[in-house]
Design a protein around this motif. Sequence first.
Motif, mmCIF file in Angstrom:
data_model
loop_
_atom_site.group_PDB
_atom_site.id
_atom_site.type_symbol
_atom_site.label_atom_id
_atom_site.label_comp_id
_atom_site.label_asym_id
_atom_site.label_seq_id
_atom_site.Cartn_x
_atom_site.Cartn_y
_atom_site.Cartn_z
ATOM 1 N N VAL A 1 8.753 -5.578 7.393
ATOM 2 C CA VAL A 1 9.492 -5.774 6.253
ATOM 3 C C VAL A 1 10.066 -7.163 6.132
ATOM 4 C CG1 VAL A 1 11.916 -4.972 5.413
ATOM 5 C CG2 VAL A 1 10.344 -3.295 6.112
ATOM 6 N N ASN A 2 10.503 -7.581 7.284
ATOM 7 C CA ASN A 2 10.978 -9.173 7.404
ATOM 8 C C ASN A 2 9.725 -10.114 6.494
ATOM 9 O OD1 ASN A 2 13.271 -8.931 8.520
ATOM 10 N ND2 ASN A 2 12.382 -9.814 10.574
ATOM 11 N N TYR A 3 8.418 -9.872 6.895
ATOM 12 C CA TYR A 3 7.382 -10.692 6.474
ATOM 13 C C TYR A 3 7.417 -10.201 4.872
ATOM 14 C CZ TYR A 3 2.952 -12.675 5.719
ATOM 15 O OH TYR A 3 1.686 -13.221 5.462
ATOM 16 N N PHE A 4 7.433 -9.352 4.337
ATOM 17 C CA PHE A 4 7.518 -9.047 2.841
ATOM 18 C C PHE A 4 8.650 -9.704 1.995
ATOM 19 C CE2 PHE A 4 8.380 -6.166 -0.704
ATOM 20 C CZ PHE A 4 7.301 -6.261 -1.360
ATOM 21 N N TYR A 5 9.822 -9.762 2.748
ATOM 22 C CA TYR A 5 10.990 -10.224 2.234
ATOM 23 C C TYR A 5 11.033 -11.802 2.493
ATOM 24 C CZ TYR A 5 12.730 -5.564 0.714
ATOM 25 O OH TYR A 5 12.917 -4.553 -0.085
ATOM 26 N N HIS B 1 16.927 -0.829 13.804
ATOM 27 C CA HIS B 1 17.051 -0.026 12.667
ATOM 28 C C HIS B 1 15.918 0.543 12.308
ATOM 29 C CE1 HIS B 1 17.939 1.539 8.493
ATOM 30 N NE2 HIS B 1 19.032 1.317 8.883
ATOM 31 N N GLY B 2 15.454 1.529 12.762
ATOM 32 C CA GLY B 2 14.128 2.308 12.863
ATOM 33 C C GLY B 2 13.654 2.750 11.426
ATOM 34 N N THR B 3 12.511 3.091 11.377
ATOM 35 C CA THR B 3 11.670 3.501 10.427
ATOM 36 C C THR B 3 11.781 4.845 10.093
ATOM 37 O OG1 THR B 3 9.798 3.265 11.321
ATOM 38 C CG2 THR B 3 10.365 1.435 9.930
ATOM 39 N N HIS B 4 11.837 5.568 11.243
ATOM 40 C CA HIS B 4 11.966 7.266 11.006
ATOM 41 C C HIS B 4 13.301 7.783 10.698
ATOM 42 C CE1 HIS B 4 8.854 5.813 14.092
ATOM 43 N NE2 HIS B 4 8.137 7.040 13.686
ATOM 44 N N ASP B 5 13.121 8.946 9.816
ATOM 45 C CA ASP B 5 14.547 9.369 9.389
ATOM 46 C C ASP B 5 15.232 9.469 10.416
ATOM 47 O OD1 ASP B 5 13.457 9.623 6.927
ATOM 48 O OD2 ASP B 5 12.942 11.641 7.095
ATOM 49 N N GLY B 6 16.774 9.231 9.963
ATOM 50 C CA GLY B 6 17.636 9.418 11.113
ATOM 51 C C GLY B 6 17.776 8.237 12.159
ATOM 52 N N ASP C 1 0.989 -1.123 -0.215
ATOM 53 C CA ASP C 1 0.076 -0.088 0.078
ATOM 54 C C ASP C 1 1.002 1.363 -0.188
ATOM 55 O OD1 ASP C 1 -2.386 -1.315 -0.013
ATOM 56 O OD2 ASP C 1 -2.890 -1.069 1.830
ATOM 57 N N GLU C 2 1.840 1.233 0.756
ATOM 58 C CA GLU C 2 2.838 2.425 0.846
ATOM 59 C C GLU C 2 4.011 1.857 0.925
ATOM 60 O OE1 GLU C 2 1.665 4.743 4.111
ATOM 61 O OE2 GLU C 2 3.246 6.292 3.562
ATOM 62 N N GLU C 3 5.285 2.822 0.128
ATOM 63 C CA GLU C 3 6.564 2.272 0.096
ATOM 64 C C GLU C 3 7.438 3.476 0.894
ATOM 65 O OE1 GLU C 3 9.317 -0.363 -2.653
ATOM 66 O OE2 GLU C 3 7.530 0.040 -3.238
ATOM 67 N N LEU C 4 8.091 3.364 1.873
ATOM 68 C CA LEU C 4 8.801 4.266 2.401
ATOM 69 C C LEU C 4 10.324 4.104 2.348
ATOM 70 C CD1 LEU C 4 6.747 4.826 5.585
ATOM 71 C CD2 LEU C 4 6.457 6.331 3.377
ATOM 72 N N ALA C 5 11.161 5.051 2.762
ATOM 73 C CA ALA C 5 12.648 4.692 2.531
ATOM 74 C C ALA C 5 13.046 3.545 3.346
ATOM 75 C CB ALA C 5 13.456 6.111 3.073
ATOM 76 N N HIS C 6 12.411 3.555 4.486
ATOM 77 C CA HIS C 6 12.930 2.354 5.506
ATOM 78 C C HIS C 6 11.679 1.614 5.961
ATOM 79 C CE1 HIS C 6 16.979 3.890 5.293
ATOM 80 N NE2 HIS C 6 16.377 5.204 5.740
ATOM 81 N N ASP C 7 10.759 1.446 5.156
ATOM 82 C CA ASP C 7 9.457 0.780 5.804
ATOM 83 C C ASP C 7 8.568 0.296 4.643
ATOM 84 O OD1 ASP C 7 8.082 -0.438 7.550
ATOM 85 O OD2 ASP C 7 6.699 1.314 8.387
#
Length: 256
Positions: free
Chosen positions: A90-94, A157-162, A32-38
């Motif tokens: 992300v684990n699930y998807f990969y 390794h979080g999903t938020h920037d930085g 549904d949505e693809e973000l840089a880290h999520d």
Amino acid sequence: MDYSAQLIAAETAARKAGAFLRARFHEVHQVDEELAHDIKLRLDKETQALIVESLAAQYPDYSVLGEEGCGAGASADSPQWIIDPIDGTVNYFYGIPIFCVSIALRVGAQTVLGCVYDPMQDECFTVCKGGAPCLNGRPIQVSARTQMAQAVVFIGHGTHDGSGAAGIARFAHVSAQVRKIRILGSAALTLCYIAAGRFDAYIENRINLWDFAAARVILEAAGGACEYTPTSADLLSGSVIAWNGKLPIHAALRTS
Ligand code: IPD
């Protein structure tokens, strides 16, 4: 107040959701949505809907705070389910079989129960406030390790920037002091593994409340500790340091 009936309802919902996820694990999933880290999957929403339906059948007046949105209960101060339908999306998807379903119940300021279910290992971590934390019904406790040199430490390794970069910097700093460093990709499972004595500590710079609410109450009941420092105005995300309650984790994190 005894919350054992609510814990049974949470475990029933988590196991239903887990079976649903396990059955679809090898499918191609709609993003549904693809973000840089999520990544947000259609399945996240479907799984949360399934959990909410199961819980609402018994507790229609409870409100819901979930990764995939909220639902109001009958009254503003009603008990609230805190749900992460897939922690480790992300684990699930990969196709990495390390993820879980996480359900907590908050009453006022207190989290009164936690249930974290790993459908691939069929491992269910549960606790009711004041009771014994269990893995598939058997009591668990944190490790006895007191020295960083013996410890296995997880970094988020979080999903938020930085926050990923902050995690990597910590990875480098802490790795020199401990036996092993790991990144599992599911905060809830990581905290439960510490509760079960498998690993010793977890540090993440920015994480959401639903990622760790259930696992935190399990970890604390198992003798561990969890410090949460909110960094967002709504208090729904912040940094977490979780450990077995025995390691000198703060000294290890100090950089000067
Ligand atoms: C994520 C996982 C991951 C953590 C991220 C979380 P999600 O949860 O718990 O381990 O590092 O900060 O967002 O998005 O898979 O539910």
